[in-house]
Design a protein around this motif. Structure first.
Motif, PDB file in Angstrom:
ATOM      1  N   VAL A   1       0.835  -1.195   0.000  1.00 22.30           N
ATOM      2  CA  VAL A   1       0.000   0.000   0.000  1.00 22.30           C
ATOM      3  C   VAL A   1       0.873   1.248   0.000  1.00 22.30           C
ATOM      4  O   VAL A   1       1.716   1.426   0.875  1.00 22.30           O
ATOM      5  CB  VAL A   1      -0.925   0.017   1.238  1.00 22.30           C
ATOM      6  N   LEU A   2       0.655   2.090  -1.007  1.00 22.78           N
ATOM      7  CA  LEU A   2       1.345   3.375  -1.069  1.00 22.78           C
ATOM      8  C   LEU A   2       0.360   4.441  -0.640  1.00 22.78           C
ATOM      9  O   LEU A   2      -0.765   4.477  -1.147  1.00 22.78           O
ATOM     10  CB  LEU A   2       1.798   3.692  -2.494  1.00 22.78           C
ATOM     11  N   SER A   3       0.756   5.284   0.306  1.00 26.64           N
ATOM     12  CA  SER A   3      -0.142   6.390   0.636  1.00 26.64           C
ATOM     13  C   SER A   3       0.613   7.711   0.630  1.00 26.64           C
ATOM     14  O   SER A   3       1.567   7.891   1.378  1.00 26.64           O
ATOM     15  CB  SER A   3      -0.826   6.137   1.978  1.00 26.64           C
ATOM     16  N   GLY A   4       0.196   8.576  -0.240  1.00 27.15           N
ATOM     17  CA  GLY A   4       0.760   9.926  -0.333  1.00 27.15           C
ATOM     18  C   GLY A   4       2.250   9.965  -0.587  1.00 27.15           C
ATOM     19  O   GLY A   4       2.957  10.851  -0.110  1.00 27.15           O
TER      20      GLY A   4
ATOM     21  N   GLY B   1       2.307  12.647  -3.900  1.00 27.48           N
ATOM     22  CA  GLY B   1       0.912  12.369  -3.580  1.00 27.48           C
ATOM     23  C   GLY B   1       0.376  11.095  -4.200  1.00 27.48           C
ATOM     24  O   GLY B   1      -0.803  11.011  -4.548  1.00 27.48           O
ATOM     25  N   ILE B   2       1.229  10.085  -4.351  1.00 24.47           N
ATOM     26  CA  ILE B   2       0.776   8.849  -4.984  1.00 24.47           C
ATOM     27  C   ILE B   2       0.183   7.909  -3.938  1.00 24.47           C
ATOM     28  O   ILE B   2       0.873   7.499  -3.000  1.00 24.47           O
ATOM     29  CB  ILE B   2       1.950   8.119  -5.670  1.00 24.47           C
TER      30      ILE B   2
ATOM     31  N   LEU C   1      -0.067   7.933 -14.770  1.00 22.07           N
ATOM     32  CA  LEU C   1       0.762   8.925 -14.105  1.00 22.07           C
ATOM     33  C   LEU C   1       1.086  10.034 -15.105  1.00 22.07           C
ATOM     34  O   LEU C   1       1.381   9.771 -16.259  1.00 22.07           O
ATOM     35  CB  LEU C   1       2.057   8.245 -13.664  1.00 22.07           C
ATOM     36  N   SER C   2       0.977  11.280 -14.627  1.00 25.52           N
ATOM     37  CA  SER C   2       1.359  12.386 -15.492  1.00 25.52           C
ATOM     38  C   SER C   2       2.023  13.449 -14.640  1.00 25.52           C
ATOM     39  O   SER C   2       1.476  13.869 -13.624  1.00 25.52           O
ATOM     40  CB  SER C   2       0.128  12.951 -16.192  1.00 25.52           C
ATOM     41  N   ARG C   3       3.209  13.872 -15.028  1.00 19.64           N
ATOM     42  CA  ARG C   3       3.980  14.876 -14.303  1.00 19.64           C
ATOM     43  C   ARG C   3       4.034  14.577 -12.815  1.00 19.64           C
ATOM     44  O   ARG C   3       3.793  15.439 -11.975  1.00 19.64           O
ATOM     45  CB  ARG C   3       3.393  16.257 -14.522  1.00 19.64           C
ATOM     46  N   GLY C   4       4.302  13.313 -12.494  1.00 19.33           N
ATOM     47  CA  GLY C   4       4.518  12.950 -11.102  1.00 19.33           C
ATOM     48  C   GLY C   4       3.257  12.767 -10.283  1.00 19.33           C
ATOM     49  O   GLY C   4       3.329  12.482  -9.091  1.00 19.33           O
ATOM     50  N   ARG C   5       2.099  12.959 -10.922  1.00 18.87           N
ATOM     51  CA  ARG C   5       0.836  12.821 -10.181  1.00 18.87           C
ATOM     52  C   ARG C   5       0.049  11.647 -10.731  1.00 18.87           C
ATOM     53  O   ARG C   5       0.090  11.375 -11.937  1.00 18.87           O
ATOM     54  CB  ARG C   5      -0.008  14.098 -10.351  1.00 18.87           C
ATOM     55  N   LEU C   6      -0.713  11.010  -9.847  1.00 16.55           N
ATOM     56  CA  LEU C   6      -1.578   9.935 -10.276  1.00 16.55           C
ATOM     57  C   LEU C   6      -2.835  10.570 -10.860  1.00 16.55           C
ATOM     58  O   LEU C   6      -3.572  11.271 -10.173  1.00 16.55           O
ATOM     59  CB  LEU C   6      -1.925   9.055  -9.079  1.00 16.55           C
TER      60      LEU C   6
END
Lengths: 359, 556
Positions: free
Chosen positions: A16-19, A32-33, A220-225
């Motif tokens: 689990v990845l959070s933030g 913020g992934i 993913l785009s520019r580091g954001r989910l």
């Protein structure tokens, strides 16, 4: 590794990845992934180059430190802002983009490298088993430079899976292979990964590959989910322009909503959720735009695309959209599109209208 | 894996480990550089306190040294780069042979070539036309023995140049001359600069040749001050000034190189096509390659062998023991140097500061003439004796100091090659080993070391031969009655007994041939795309020949 040989294949929980955020100097490569990687489930991380997808993979492997958020494996914290379990203690299997096979070791020695805690005979037997499982039973004693690209890829896969990792990560695993080999290895890798039963994450910039292989898709785009979900869900209900464009070729039109409708040069699309005068963007999948007999639009040109023909259709204002038809319907002679003109029919679900945040 | 949360506060542990590695690496560097530091500290403080460098006229040796360095560097670089361009671009009679053979002059130390030429052109001898002696003789000998450094650097650069730029120039209509002037040479410029820097440093540090010809350069002047006038303090002051100049030159060279980074651009290696030369020009090309080879190696070595074969002369009785001593020293010194190189290279991969500092400081040691290193090692030894840590400068202890000063001189040569070898261990290879559970020690011994092994072996071989050839430090620091091939050859030659000198000199040249041939083969093999298609990235071959350059910074 330490606990592994004491208790052979143990059920390990989801990852689990959070933030999660990774920072390079001043810039956040990803941030913020939040993402859950489930056991026995193959997740595709799809993004353009520079979107941060490889960075995120390396962060999960422990090859990159995270500056924010948390990565857990079941109850165990792998990494957060203060903790960093080193990669050698994480039980991750990684297939690198260049495969990273040890050049001075044979295929079998490469596969056995991660099994060093086991007795010698068992190591050799396991390495042989894994090579057989990826169809390389007869290449155990070959050195990496004696193997073809596809064979190297399979050794890398066997090496990553042999130590029974708690999670498998693949970094653009098929990008270096030619198309025929690629589809064959996709099937092999998919079977082997699902059989392994651990969470699997692979990074790709190829939308077809992501749709084909994944049980779960994350864009993913520019580091954001941008969006996560099942391939079907993301394809059918994209969250925004980026998510829609990531999964195939699209026609785009920007304009303002009038009376709950966004009027494009080709078709009027309902935009019930947007206020009058709001800037909006229409996104229409090319494969959902079909030419039908008519005279409204001009056909600029047509291009063969295997079983389909791709047409560029011109509106009176000069705007160009792409449309797709079965090749046997629209032949070069132009059956169905008489006199180089046509109308367009938009398949239900192929068109989406989003608020235009760039305006 | 157990389900028990297993927190590990790695940042502090890793930081501690990193700090320990850094401290150990800087400590090792200090040990390696101690002789140079001792000379600089002792000499410069004496100058600051009003020392007059033993009353030596500083201007004359400076002018002589500068003139010699300038002439040799320009001529040798031109010859080396010119022949490299010929061999890389044209096919002409003998071009395949020249391609490998041009490095042969590296096998024989310059002082041995100097003895041979002096003998061959002495009155009444075979080539009694123009005597090779004095300043001109030194410049002649050094030019034709040192040009292979420029040849190697340029050829390696040309061999690894992307063929794309060359083809692009062709399609844009550039002829041979314009391709050479506007594309090939500018792209090879960093290599040219590196080769020229190496030649300049070798010339400045040379002792045997210049002292044999009576040319009073800084090296010779320092030794005269020390031994002839017995003024060690004055010699130290001279040496410290020389090292200050060397350090400044090194910094300038470094910054010039930093700006002149011309990376390969495209990674599509392909052997640039060589054009077949027809007509009279092909013979001109052959002659242009043959001449420096004849002058720098074939004629002098043939002359020596002829001298040694003349009836009535037999090798001196102590030749076997001198051979054994040379081999022992070279084994010990080579082993120590390679161990230091491995330790520094391994630490350099963990810390960029150590990598940069190690590369710069060991290069300073390499640039120090043997005379200066010997002076510094004795000074440092004297400090240790005053402190009561060691006894007299005899026997094994003296040999230990000699081996240590070899490490000071040659660690740079080993380090450069080992670093180049370790560059084959790509980040993803390290990452693969880590994710498969290998800790730092296992990664070093199971992955890094085996992959860098061919480069390390090549480095060991090269350092071994450098030590066999080394003259001044051995001459000054050897224990009483301890002779090597180099000291024997030099001793006989100084006594005008050239026939006797021919035996040890020929043995040194023979020993030197081994790594030179290996290097030359590596030059042929190192180019991806030769042999059976593309060499796979990880296939172990000898390190790239341009890593002969001990000043090369990693990553270039």
């Amino acid at each position: 590794m330490g606990a592994m040989e004491a208790s052979p294949p143990v059920s390990v929980g989801d990852v689990v990845l959070s933030g999660v955020g990774v920072r390079f100097d001043a810039a956040w490569a990803v941030d913020g992934i939040s993402l859950t990687l489930r056991r026995g489930c193959v997740t595709a991380l799809l993004g353009a180059s520079g979107s941060g997808k490889s960075t995120l993979l390396r962060a999960i492997a422990g090859l990159e430190r995270i500056a924010r958020g948390e990565i857990r494996m079941g109850p165990q914290v792998l990494a957060n802002a203060n903790t960093h379990l080193p990669p050698e203690a994480r039980r991750v299997g990684v297939v690198f983009q260049d495969y990273a096979l040890f050049p001075h070791m044979t295929a079998a020695q490469n596969v056995a490298f991660g099994l060093d805690a086991r007795p010698r005979l068992q190591r050799q037997a396991l390495a042989g088993d894994w090579l057989a499982r990826v169809g390389l039973g007869d290449r155990r004693d070959a050195f990496p430079h004696e193997l073809s690209g596809g064979e190297q890829q399979r050794v890398a896969l066997a090496r990553a899976l042999a130590p029974e990792p708690a999670i498998v990560l693949l970094d653009e695993p098929f990008s270096a292979l030619d198309p025929g080999l690629r589809s064959e290895l996709r099937d092999l890798a998919g079977d082997v990964l699902r059989a392994a039963g651990c969470p699997a994450l692979f990074v790709t910039h190829d939308a077809d590959e992501a749709l084909y292989m994944a049980d779960q898709l994350a864009i993913l785009s520019r580091g954001r989910l941008v969006q996560g979900g099942s391939p079907h869900e993301v394809y059918a209900h994209p969250a925004d322009l980026t998510a829609a464009a990531a999964l195939g070729s699209v026609n785009v039109h920007r304009g303002r909503v009038q009376g709950g409708v966004l009027t494009t040069p080709f078709v009027a699309l309902p935009a019930p959720d947007l206020a009058d005068g709001a800037p909006a963007v229409a996104v229409v999948r090319v494969e959902g735009v079909r030419p039908i007999p008519g005279t409204a639009f001009g056909v600029r040109d047509r291009r063969a695309q295997g079983p389909f023909t791709l047409l560029r259709v011109e509106a009176p204002c000069g705007a160009l959209w792409k449309a797709q038809a079965r090749a046997d319907v629209v032949s070069d002679a132009g059956a169905g599109v008489s006199g180089g003109r046509c109308d367009l029919s938009i398949a239900p679900g192929a068109a989406h209208v989003f608020a235009d945040l760039t305006a | 894996m157990s389900a028990v949360p297993q927190r590990r506060a790695v940042p502090s542990g890793a930081a501690l480990m990193g700090a320990m590695v850094r401290v150990a690496a800087w400590g090792l560097l200090a040990l390696v550089l101690l002789p140079v530091a001792a000379v600089m500290a002792g000499g410069l403080s004496a100058i600051a306190a009003g020392g007059d460098a033993g009353g030596t006229d500083l201007l004359r040796p400076s002018m002589v040294s500068l003139a010699l360095v300038a002439i040799v560097t320009v001529l040798a670089t031109a010859i080396g780069a010119g022949t490299a361009v010929l061999v890389a671009g044209w096919r002409f009679p003998g071009s395949e042979v020249f391609s490998c053979a041009m490095v042969l002059p590296l096998a024989a130390p310059a002082y041995i070539v100097a003895f041979a030429w002096a003998d061959l052109t002495a009155p009444g001898r075979m080539l009694d036309i123009l005597p090779v002696s004095g300043f001109g003789g030194a410049a002649f000998v050094l030019t034709f023995t040192l040009f292979p450094y420029a040849y190697l650097a340029t050829r390696a650069a040309l061999a690894t140049q992307s063929v794309c730029a060359l083809e692009a120039a062709r399609t844009l209509g550039a002829g041979t001359g314009r391709r050479l002037g506007a594309v090939v040479l500018p792209m090879a410029r960093p290599a040219l600069v590196a080769g020229a820097a190496l030649i300049a440093m070798e010339t400045a540090a040379e002792y045997g040749t210049v002292s044999y010809f009576g040319v009073r350069t800084w090296s010779v002047e320092i030794l005269r001050e020390w031994l002839a006038f017995g003024d060690r303090a004055g010699a130290m002051q001279l040496a410290s000034l020389l090292m200050l100049a060397a350090f400044a030159a090194l910094l300038v060279e470094r910054s010039a190189r930093g700006r002149a980074r011309v990376a390969g651009g495209s990674h599509r290696w392909r052997t640039p096509e060589r054009t077949e030369r027809v007509g009279p020009w092909r013979w001109v090309a052959s002659a242009a390659c043959a001449a420096p080879l004849l002058l720098g190696f074939v004629i002098p070595i043939a002359g020596l062998l002829y001298r040694a074969s003349i009836a009535g002369v037999s090798p001196a009785a102590d030749l076997p023991s001198a051979l054994l001593n040379s081999l022992t020293l070279a084994t010990l010194g080579g082993g120590l140097t390679i161990m230091f190189g491995l330790a520094l290279a391994a630490a350099g991969r963990r810390s960029a500061g150590v990598a940069r500092g190690g590369s710069l400081l060991t290069a300073l040691g390499y640039s120090a003439p043997g005379v200066v290193v010997a002076l510094g090692a004795l000074t440092a030894f004297g400090w240790a004796r005053e402190a009561g840590w060691v006894g007299g400068f005899v026997g094994a202890l003296a040999l230990g100091v000699l081996v240590w000063s070899y490490a000071t001189r040659f660690t740079a040569a080993g380090l450069g090659q080992i670093e180049a070898g370790l560059q084959r261990v790509t980040p993803s290879l390290s990452g693969a080993a880590r994710t498969l559970g290998a800790g730092a020690a296992r990664r070093f011994f199971a992955v890094d070391l085996p992959i860098a092994a061919p480069a390390t072996m090549a480095a060991a071989l090269m350092v071994f031969v450098e030590i066999v050839k080394e003259l001044p430090a051995t001459l000054l620091l050897r224990p009483f009655d301890f002779d090597t091939l180099a000291t024997r050859a030099y001793g006989f030659a100084s006594d005008e007994r050239l026939a006797q000198a021919a035996f040890p000199a020929a043995l040194i040249a023979l020993a030197g041939l081994v790594p030179v041939v290996a290097l030359s083969r590596a030059l042929g093999l190192s180019r991806p795309g030769t042999r059976t298609g593309a060499l796979p990235a990880g296939q172990p071959t000898l390190a790239r020949p341009r890593t002969l350059d001990p000043l090369a910074t990693p990553g270039e």
